[in-house]
Design a protein around this motif. Structure first.
Motif, PDB file in Angstrom:
ATOM      1  N   VAL A 206      -7.721 -97.459 -12.935  1.00 54.16           N
ATOM      2  CA  VAL A 206      -7.178 -96.726 -13.832  1.00 54.16           C
ATOM      3  C   VAL A 206      -8.143 -96.430 -14.639  1.00 54.16           C
ATOM      4  CG1 VAL A 206      -5.428 -96.393 -15.984  1.00 54.16           C
ATOM      5  CG2 VAL A 206      -4.949 -97.635 -13.626  1.00 54.16           C
ATOM      6  N   ALA A 207      -8.740 -95.091 -14.786  1.00 57.57           N
ATOM      7  CA  ALA A 207      -9.939 -94.584 -15.788  1.00 57.57           C
ATOM      8  C   ALA A 207      -9.382 -95.039 -17.064  1.00 57.57           C
ATOM      9  CB  ALA A 207     -10.078 -93.338 -15.543  1.00 57.57           C
ATOM     10  N   ALA A 208     -10.131 -95.643 -17.851  1.00 60.31           N
ATOM     11  CA  ALA A 208      -9.670 -96.028 -19.180  1.00 60.31           C
ATOM     12  C   ALA A 208     -10.816 -95.681 -20.279  1.00 60.31           C
ATOM     13  CB  ALA A 208      -8.882 -97.300 -19.481  1.00 60.31           C
ATOM     14  N   ASN A 209     -11.935 -95.109 -19.877  1.00 57.87           N
ATOM     15  CA  ASN A 209     -12.890 -94.755 -20.800  1.00 57.87           C
ATOM     16  C   ASN A 209     -13.014 -93.050 -20.906  1.00 57.87           C
ATOM     17  OD1 ASN A 209     -14.357 -97.358 -21.707  1.00 57.87           O
ATOM     18  ND2 ASN A 209     -13.812 -97.701 -19.513  1.00 57.87           N
ATOM     19  N   MET A 210     -12.321 -92.325 -20.349  1.00 55.53           N
ATOM     20  CA  MET A 210     -12.273 -90.995 -20.882  1.00 55.53           C
ATOM     21  C   MET A 210     -10.779 -90.709 -21.137  1.00 55.53           C
ATOM     22  SD  MET A 210     -12.279 -89.311 -16.956  1.00 55.53           S
ATOM     23  CE  MET A 210     -11.663 -90.348 -15.722  1.00 55.53           C
ATOM     24  N   GLY A 211     -10.326 -91.667 -21.944  1.00 55.99           N
ATOM     25  CA  GLY A 211      -8.850 -91.821 -22.183  1.00 55.99           C
ATOM     26  C   GLY A 211      -8.310 -92.206 -20.935  1.00 55.99           C
ATOM     27  N   VAL A 212      -6.790 -92.390 -21.139  1.00 57.94           N
ATOM     28  CA  VAL A 212      -6.153 -93.223 -19.852  1.00 57.94           C
ATOM     29  C   VAL A 212      -5.928 -91.919 -18.953  1.00 57.94           C
ATOM     30  CG1 VAL A 212      -4.311 -94.505 -19.001  1.00 57.94           C
ATOM     31  CG2 VAL A 212      -5.264 -95.024 -21.431  1.00 57.94           C
ATOM     32  N   GLU A 238     -12.220-103.906 -13.189  1.00 64.35           N
ATOM     33  CA  GLU A 238     -11.087-104.123 -13.710  1.00 64.35           C
ATOM     34  C   GLU A 238     -11.407-104.901 -14.931  1.00 64.35           C
ATOM     35  OE1 GLU A 238      -7.541-104.641 -12.245  1.00 64.35           O
ATOM     36  OE2 GLU A 238      -7.980-105.036  -9.979  1.00 64.35           O
ATOM     37  N   VAL A 239     -12.565-104.365 -15.867  1.00 63.65           N
ATOM     38  CA  VAL A 239     -12.667-105.118 -17.015  1.00 63.65           C
ATOM     39  C   VAL A 239     -11.520-104.667 -18.123  1.00 63.65           C
ATOM     40  CG1 VAL A 239     -14.142-104.832 -18.961  1.00 63.65           C
ATOM     41  CG2 VAL A 239     -15.257-104.912 -16.747  1.00 63.65           C
ATOM     42  N   ILE A 240     -10.982-103.766 -17.800  1.00 61.27           N
ATOM     43  CA  ILE A 240      -9.575-103.198 -18.739  1.00 61.27           C
ATOM     44  C   ILE A 240      -8.582-103.560 -18.214  1.00 61.27           C
ATOM     45  CG2 ILE A 240      -8.369-101.175 -19.443  1.00 61.27           C
ATOM     46  CD1 ILE A 240     -11.157-100.139 -20.670  1.00 61.27           C
ATOM     47  N   THR A 241      -8.259-103.113 -16.659  1.00 62.73           N
ATOM     48  CA  THR A 241      -7.065-103.308 -16.029  1.00 62.73           C
ATOM     49  C   THR A 241      -6.772-104.792 -15.628  1.00 62.73           C
ATOM     50  OG1 THR A 241      -8.023-102.609 -13.987  1.00 62.73           O
ATOM     51  CG2 THR A 241      -6.953-101.071 -15.638  1.00 62.73           C
ATOM     52  N   GLY A 242      -7.788-105.520 -15.404  1.00 56.92           N
ATOM     53  CA  GLY A 242      -7.554-106.891 -15.072  1.00 56.92           C
ATOM     54  C   GLY A 242      -6.542-107.785 -16.048  1.00 56.92           C
ATOM     55  N   PHE A 243      -5.614-108.386 -15.217  1.00 58.00           N
ATOM     56  CA  PHE A 243      -4.678-109.204 -16.069  1.00 58.00           C
ATOM     57  C   PHE A 243      -3.838-108.339 -17.186  1.00 58.00           C
ATOM     58  CE2 PHE A 243      -8.325-111.647 -14.969  1.00 58.00           C
ATOM     59  CZ  PHE A 243      -7.628-112.568 -13.807  1.00 58.00           C
ATOM     60  N   ARG A 244      -4.125-106.977 -17.167  1.00 59.25           N
ATOM     61  CA  ARG A 244      -3.264-106.171 -18.102  1.00 59.25           C
ATOM     62  C   ARG A 244      -2.265-105.300 -17.593  1.00 59.25           C
ATOM     63  NH1 ARG A 244      -2.920-104.241 -23.013  1.00 59.25           N
ATOM     64  NH2 ARG A 244      -4.225-105.733 -23.798  1.00 59.25           N
ATOM     65  N   LEU A 245      -2.348-104.741 -16.348  1.00 58.81           N
ATOM     66  CA  LEU A 245      -1.147-103.985 -15.722  1.00 58.81           C
ATOM     67  C   LEU A 245      -0.266-104.872 -14.871  1.00 58.81           C
ATOM     68  CD1 LEU A 245      -3.130-100.579 -14.088  1.00 58.81           C
ATOM     69  CD2 LEU A 245      -1.689-101.238 -16.153  1.00 58.81           C
ATOM     70  N   GLN A 348       0.436 -92.568 -19.789  1.00 61.18           N
ATOM     71  CA  GLN A 348       0.868 -93.965 -20.027  1.00 61.18           C
ATOM     72  C   GLN A 348       0.943 -94.927 -18.639  1.00 61.18           C
ATOM     73  OE1 GLN A 348       4.637 -95.042 -19.699  1.00 61.18           O
ATOM     74  NE2 GLN A 348       3.730 -96.995 -19.809  1.00 61.18           N
ATOM     75  N   ILE A 349       0.318 -96.038 -18.551  1.00 59.75           N
ATOM     76  CA  ILE A 349       0.714 -96.769 -17.426  1.00 59.75           C
ATOM     77  C   ILE A 349       0.454 -97.931 -18.005  1.00 59.75           C
ATOM     78  CG2 ILE A 349      -1.625 -96.540 -16.696  1.00 59.75           C
ATOM     79  CD1 ILE A 349      -0.734 -97.078 -14.029  1.00 59.75           C
ATOM     80  N   GLY A 350       1.547 -98.837 -17.685  1.00 63.08           N
ATOM     81  CA  GLY A 350       1.674-100.396 -18.328  1.00 63.08           C
ATOM     82  C   GLY A 350       1.738-100.308 -19.728  1.00 63.08           C
ATOM     83  N   SER A 351       0.754-101.053 -20.403  1.00 54.81           N
ATOM     84  CA  SER A 351       0.339-101.259 -21.639  1.00 54.81           C
ATOM     85  C   SER A 351      -0.679-100.333 -22.143  1.00 54.81           C
ATOM     86  CB  SER A 351       0.497-102.776 -22.147  1.00 54.81           C
ATOM     87  OG  SER A 351      -0.791-103.346 -21.418  1.00 54.81           O
ATOM     88  N   LEU A 352      -1.011 -99.310 -21.191  1.00 49.43           N
ATOM     89  CA  LEU A 352      -2.168 -98.541 -21.785  1.00 49.43           C
ATOM     90  C   LEU A 352      -1.543 -97.171 -21.957  1.00 49.43           C
ATOM     91  CD1 LEU A 352      -4.782 -99.397 -18.920  1.00 49.43           C
ATOM     92  CD2 LEU A 352      -4.992-100.049 -21.373  1.00 49.43           C
ATOM     93  N   GLU A 396     -11.016 -93.162 -25.694  1.00 50.92           N
ATOM     94  CA  GLU A 396     -10.477 -94.675 -25.688  1.00 50.92           C
ATOM     95  C   GLU A 396      -9.240 -94.715 -25.387  1.00 50.92           C
ATOM     96  OE1 GLU A 396     -12.615 -96.838 -25.400  1.00 50.92           O
ATOM     97  OE2 GLU A 396     -14.603 -96.069 -26.279  1.00 50.92           O
ATOM     98  N   ALA A 397      -8.570 -95.964 -24.860  1.00 49.32           N
ATOM     99  CA  ALA A 397      -7.285 -96.297 -24.751  1.00 49.32           C
ATOM    100  C   ALA A 397      -6.550 -96.766 -25.752  1.00 49.32           C
ATOM    101  CB  ALA A 397      -7.226 -97.050 -23.655  1.00 49.32           C
ATOM    102  N   MET A 398      -5.025 -96.727 -25.960  1.00 51.30           N
ATOM    103  CA  MET A 398      -4.386 -97.282 -26.683  1.00 51.30           C
ATOM    104  C   MET A 398      -3.965 -98.379 -26.162  1.00 51.30           C
ATOM    105  SD  MET A 398      -1.136 -95.300 -28.878  1.00 51.30           S
ATOM    106  CE  MET A 398      -0.057 -96.389 -30.102  1.00 51.30           C
ATOM    107  N   PHE A 399      -3.825 -99.770 -26.829  1.00 47.39           N
ATOM    108  CA  PHE A 399      -3.404-101.004 -26.120  1.00 47.39           C
ATOM    109  C   PHE A 399      -2.164-101.674 -26.881  1.00 47.39           C
ATOM    110  CE2 PHE A 399      -7.965-100.525 -25.310  1.00 47.39           C
ATOM    111  CZ  PHE A 399      -8.198-100.756 -23.830  1.00 47.39           C
TER     112      PHE A 399
END
Length: 425
Positions: A206-212, A238-245, A348-352, A396-399
């Motif tokens: 999930v690209a999360a460094n050009m917005g989600v 999965e630096v961002i998505t790992g254990f988050r999605l 929006q996907i999961g908590s991103l 950037e993403a909203m967490f």
């Protein structure tokens, strides 16, 4: 002048731009940054005593919220035994075993100290294992600031990369090829043009460094298929998505298994940490077993391992956390859509989540660039002045964390409605 303003002026004299990571300077939103003094749960507090609901969560690690009591207690106890040994510890073994349990594709894992280091190392392993030099990355995806990955595309998707930072010789990026995210044809053309020369594709699932930006249906499956057909490796960043999605990251969420995975953020529970890993036969290329060299004095240090173990165990043992934070994020996403109608694109996907000030559907880097950045800056400042801390950048993403409670959401929705109303005047 506020305390934050005074600290910013002091910092600019000794720290480039006054900050230790560029986005913290708030340049994209046209104001000085707030300096944070402390945080607890879903809230942060600045040096002037202002309190904010925090949707940055330290750019992702704070999935349990700030200063989680169990994490803090265990870290404090671990500190009594020493901060770093430069030698193997029981905790390194334990976290590698837990990662393999949660993310089965990571049969072997090497701990490092940052996401940048993890991706840099994984690419080196991919090249060493395949004996090939070229890699494919996607325009708009960020994989850390190592020289070979700080690149941007030229006017066409098939152009080789050129450095995106001063100080990076063109030779460092000549083996980095640029494709378009969510565009299978751009990937196929690169494999055709560089047949037999591509070692790996590295991608944010999930690209999360050009917005989600979510992957289109079939996109990740296509990357898995074409890499197998061409004896190349698939690396999920999965630096961002790992254990988050999901407990098993994006690869569990989408049902696509990569050859190598890079991790960071949540894996350290708030401490500086990263990791890379994958199939045993690939990871056995890493020294001391193989001839791909990588080392680090603070890799696997006991304090970071302690914070990571506590965090990952909580997530593994309580998968209902994911249902909770996804529902919270969906509630916020729906509030934006209801307030702004078709004037914004909410991904929006999961908590991103990301809010783009454009009527276009954002599916890649180009469509993301249609967002009105001046409007985003205005929106950011409006929210900050009302006690809500968002990412100080459109891209950037909203967490959302498990610590965000009903009152946080209700206040945020009130401010969303207030801002939407102010735009109609």
């Amino acid at each position: 002048m506020t305390q934050s303003d005074e600290l910013f002026e002091r910092s600019k004299k000794r720290i480039p731009g006054g900050v230790n990571s560029p986005v913290r300077a708030y340049q994209a939103v046209g104001r000085n940054p707030v300096f944070i003094k402390k945080a607890k749960g879903s809230h942060i507090f600045d040096e002037d005593g202002n309190e904010y609901i925090d949707y940055v969560c330290s750019w992702g690690p704070g999935i349990l919220g700030h200063a989680d009591e169990e994490v803090i207690n265990e870290v404090q106890k671990a500190c009594q035994d020493g901060l770093t040994f430069g030698a193997p510890t029981r905790k390194e073994c334990a976290i590698a075993e837990l990662i393999a349990q949660m993310m089965p594709s990571m049969e072997m894992t090497r701990m490092v100290s940052s996401g940048t280091e993890a991706v840099m190392s994984a690419i080196r392993v991919a090249r060493g294992f395949t004996g090939k030099d070229y890699i494919i990355k996607f325009r708009g995806c960020y994989h850390g600031h190592s020289d070979g990955l700080l690149v941007k595309a030229g006017s066409g998707v098939l152009m080789q990369a050129v450095p995106d930072s001063a100080g990076v010789p063109s030779g460092y990026t000549q083996y980095t090829l640029i494709a378009e995210y969510n565009n299978c044809d751009s990937v196929a053309k690169l494999f055709e043009e560089y047949k037999g020369k591509i070692a790996a594709i590295v991608v944010e699932p999930v690209a999360a460094n050009m917005g989600v930006v979510q992957p289109k249906e079939g996109f990740l499956e296509y990357l898995r298929k074409i890499t197998k057909e061409n004896d190349a490796l698939l690396i999920f960043d999965e630096v961002i998505t790992g254990f988050r999605l999901a407990p098993g990251g994006a690869q569990q969420f989408f049902g696509v298994t990569p050859d190598l995975t890079t991790l960071g953020k949540i894996i350290g529970g708030g401490m500086p940490v990263g990791a890379y890993g994958g199939r045993k036969e690939i990871m056995e290329c890493v020294a001391p077993l193989g001839n791909v060299y990588q080392a680090g004095t603070l890799s696997g240090n006991p304090i970071a391992m302690t914070a990571g173990l506590v965090t990952l165990k909580r997530l593994f043992e309580h998968p209902e956390i994911y249902t909770q934070i996804e529902q919270t994020t969906k509630t916020l996403a729906d509030a934006y859509r209801n307030a702004f109608k078709d004037q914004v694109c909410v991904n929006q996907i999961g908590s991103l989540m990301s809010v783009f000030f454009t009527k276009e559907k954002v599916v890649d880097f180009a469509s993301g660039q249609t967002s009105d950045r001046k409007k985003y800056a205005d929106y950011f400042c409006f929210f900050l002045e009302r006690g809500i801390h968002l990412a100080p950048s459109q891209f950037e993403a909203m967490f959302v964390s498990v610590a965000h409670h009903k009152e946080d959401v209700e206040k945020t929705i009130q401010v969303i409605d207030q801002y939407a109303a102010s735009q109609k005047r």
